[in-house]
Design an enzyme around this catalytic site. Structure first.
Site, PDB file in Angstrom:
ATOM      1  N   CYS A  75       0.805  -1.231   0.000  1.00  0.00           N
ATOM      2  CA  CYS A  75       0.000   0.000   0.000  1.00  0.00           C
ATOM      3  C   CYS A  75       0.839   1.283   0.000  1.00  0.00           C
ATOM      4  O   CYS A  75       1.391   1.646  -1.029  1.00  0.00           O
ATOM      5  CB  CYS A  75      -0.997  -0.050   1.163  1.00  0.00           C
ATOM      6  N   HIS A 100      -3.294  -5.554   2.635  1.00  0.00           N
ATOM      7  CA  HIS A 100      -2.860  -5.682   4.028  1.00  0.00           C
ATOM      8  C   HIS A 100      -3.425  -6.985   4.566  1.00  0.00           C
ATOM      9  O   HIS A 100      -4.113  -7.713   3.864  1.00  0.00           O
ATOM     10  CB  HIS A 100      -3.432  -4.544   4.871  1.00  0.00           C
TER      11      HIS A 100
HETATM   12  N1  GLN Z   1      -1.905   6.923   2.709  1.00  0.00           N
HETATM   13  C1  GLN Z   1      -2.097   6.087   1.564  1.00  0.00           C
HETATM   14  C2  GLN Z   1      -3.499   6.160   0.989  1.00  0.00           C
HETATM   15  O1  GLN Z   1      -4.411   6.507   1.684  1.00  0.00           O
HETATM   16  C3  GLN Z   1      -1.711   4.650   1.908  1.00  0.00           C
HETATM   17  C4  GLN Z   1      -2.592   4.021   2.944  1.00  0.00           C
HETATM   18  C5  GLN Z   1      -2.153   2.624   3.342  1.00  0.00           C
HETATM   19  O2  GLN Z   1      -0.971   2.298   3.355  1.00  0.00           O
HETATM   20  N2  GLN Z   1      -3.127   1.811   3.743  1.00  0.00           N
HETATM   21  O3  GLN Z   1      -3.692   5.875  -0.171  1.00  0.00           O
END
Ligand code: GLN
Length: 246
Positions: free
Chosen positions: A93, A192
């Site tokens: 992510c 995740h």
């Molecule tokens: N901040 C990033 C987004 O919102 C990544 C979020 C994350 O790693 N879950 O796209």
């Protein structure tokens, strides 16, 4: 044989159990009699491009990504050198977004990326969140890869190969059916979970990629993954909107 893992920015990029991916890789290697060494590498540290078999980056909120992004600019050439030499990499992510060309956050800030994946990411209005299942062709076991996603950013591949195709969920951008990116032995994904605990087939695939550069084709003795695949199956079916392939 020893597996050398690099955990990049462990204190900054670690959402929804991402650190668990390191634990899964360690256990699955140790259960095969392979010793493991995990090295945290963070802000201002040098990254030895030849020093590791697999580099890991988790996800993170925009603010933490901003801190990591500035440092990643300095580490980018080392990361690229490592991946060009065949080192395996897994980025989740927020970590994945920072390995593309850039990430434009919801507040309009543009965080430059390391440019490892030919892709860019821009925040949309709605967050893409929920359970996700994807199909990854390269895996030996014909099971979906499942996980949980929660991102505001939409990633658009600009020539990069996707990691997989979305079965359900949003993936890279909620519109083109692609999920993640792949370049050489580097994998970026929005999943995740932690990703590898529910996907032992992907965990072993990454272990083999990590070990093959220094040890050639490695035969990993099979483990009893009946519980892990029961979880994979149960979660996959629970969120499946219509009857699918599996
Ligand atoms: N901040 C990033 C987004 O919102 C990544 C979020 C994350 O790693 N879950 O796209």
């Amino acid at each position: 044989m020893k597996l050398r893992l690099c955990h990049l920015y462990p204190e900054l990029l670690n959402l929804y159990g991402d650190r668990g991916n390191i634990l899964v890789l360690c256990r699955r290697a140790e259960w095969r009699g392979i010793a493991v060494e995990v090295t945290p590498v963070s802000l201002g540290d040098k990254l030895d491009p030849q020093g590791y078999d697999l580099i890991f980056l988790g996800g993170g909120p925009d603010q933490e990504q901003g801190v990591a992004s500035a440092d990643l600019l300095a580490k980018g050439p080392w990361l690229k050198e490592a991946v060009e030499a065949g080192v395996a990499l897994l980025a989740i992510c927020g970590g994945y977004q920072l390995l593309g060309e850039y990430y434009r956050t919801g507040s309009g800030e543009t965080l430059p990326g390391a440019g490892l994946f030919a892709a860019y990411t821009e925040a949309g209005t709605r967050r893409l969140k929920g359970n996700i299942a994807i199909q990854v062709e390269e895996l030996e076991v014909d099971r979906p890869v499942i996980g949980f996603e929660n991102h505001g950013g939409r990633t658009f591949l600009q020539g990069a190969r996707p990691l997989g195709r979305v079965i359900y969920g949003d993936g890279n951008n909620g519109s083109d059916g692609t999920e993640g990116a792949r370049y050489k032995n580097a994998v970026g994904t929005y999943l995740h979970g932690p990703l590898l605990s529910k996907n032992p087939h992907l965990a072993d695939y990454l272990l083999r990629l990590a070990l093959q550069r220094r040890h050639g084709e490695v035969e990993l003795p099979p483990l009893d993954d009946s519980l892990e695949f029961a979880v994979n199956e149960a979660v996959y079916r629970r969120f499946l909107p219509t009857k699918g392939k599996w």
